[in-house]
Design a protein around this motif. Structure first.
Motif, short mmCIF file in Angstrom:
data_model
loop_
_atom_site.label_atom_id
_atom_site.label_comp_id
_atom_site.label_asym_id
_atom_site.label_seq_id
_atom_site.Cartn_x
_atom_site.Cartn_y
_atom_site.Cartn_z
N VAL A 5 0.84 -1.20 0.00
CA VAL A 5 0.00 0.00 0.00
C VAL A 5 0.88 1.25 0.00
N GLN A 6 1.92 1.26 0.83
CA GLN A 6 2.80 2.42 0.92
C GLN A 6 3.50 2.70 -0.41
N ASN A 9 1.03 4.13 -2.96
CA ASN A 9 0.73 5.53 -2.66
C ASN A 9 1.91 6.44 -2.99
N ARG A 10 3.12 5.95 -2.81
CA ARG A 10 4.32 6.71 -3.23
C ARG A 10 4.32 6.85 -4.76
N LEU A 12 1.69 6.90 -6.66
CA LEU A 12 0.68 7.93 -6.95
C LEU A 12 1.28 9.33 -6.83
N TRP A 20 -3.07 12.12 -6.19
CA TRP A 20 -2.57 12.35 -4.83
C TRP A 20 -3.13 13.65 -4.27
N ARG A 25 -6.23 7.56 -2.18
CA ARG A 25 -5.22 6.73 -1.53
C ARG A 25 -5.63 5.27 -1.59
N LEU A 26 -4.67 4.41 -1.91
CA LEU A 26 -4.90 2.98 -1.80
C LEU A 26 -4.90 2.63 -0.32
N THR A 27 -5.87 1.84 0.13
CA THR A 27 -5.95 1.50 1.55
C THR A 27 -5.86 0.00 1.81
N ALA A 36 -9.52 1.53 -2.35
CA ALA A 36 -8.99 2.89 -2.30
C ALA A 36 -10.04 3.78 -1.66
#
Length: 151
Positions: A5-6, A9-10, A12, A20, A25-27, A36
């Motif tokens: 996920v991190q 999101n990076r 993105l 962003w 955000r992907l969750t 998301a």
């Protein structure tokens, strides 16, 4: 790239900054599904005090595209991916925190495998549904992904 996920999101932030900035955000990144979230705020609103359709589309596309990216990465093959078509249905105004979910991981796996085995382009329709905090479906998106083994 390791699929977490991190890291997504990076990705993105670096490659899709408008998503962003809009708060997408992907969750969740599970073997069978992705999730998301996007929140209604000043940057994501339309003039009617609900979430702008483009913000919803970005979050929905993310849930489908991450499944495709992950499967291609796990195949260790060079496969191109591109959205060829999309459609959407809007059931009600999207307000508050909206959760987008795609559960088509098995379909993605089959399609990527077919693209590699047949060496021919493949298409697949993937679905993402959006729910508000009361679990009401606010919108549904379909994305037609094209996949082709690079020569």
């Amino acid at each position: 790239m390791k699929f977490t996920v991190q890291n997504i999101n990076r990705f993105l932030f670096l490659k899709l900054p408008i998503a962003w900035i809009a708060g997408v955000r992907l969750t969740k990144l599970a073997p069978e599904a992705t999730e998301a979230k996007a929140r209604l705020k000043w940057l994501s609103q339309n003039p009617f005090n609900s979430m702008y359709f483009a913000v919803q589309a970005m979050a929905a596309e993310l849930t489908t595209g991450v499944l495709v990216m992950r499967e291609i990465n796990e195949s260790h093959q060079s496969v191109s991916m591109l959205v060829a078509e999309n459609s959407a249905i809007f059931h009600k105004k999207a307000r508050g925190k909206i959760t987008f979910t795609c559960v088509d991981a098995k379909l993605v796996k089959t399609t990527v495998n077919n693209a590699i085995l047949t060496k021919k382009g493949q298409t697949v329709w993937l679905n993402s549904k959006a729910f508000d905090q009361e679990r009401n479906c606010v919108s549904e998106f379909q994305f037609k992904w094209t996949l082709k083994l690079k020569s």
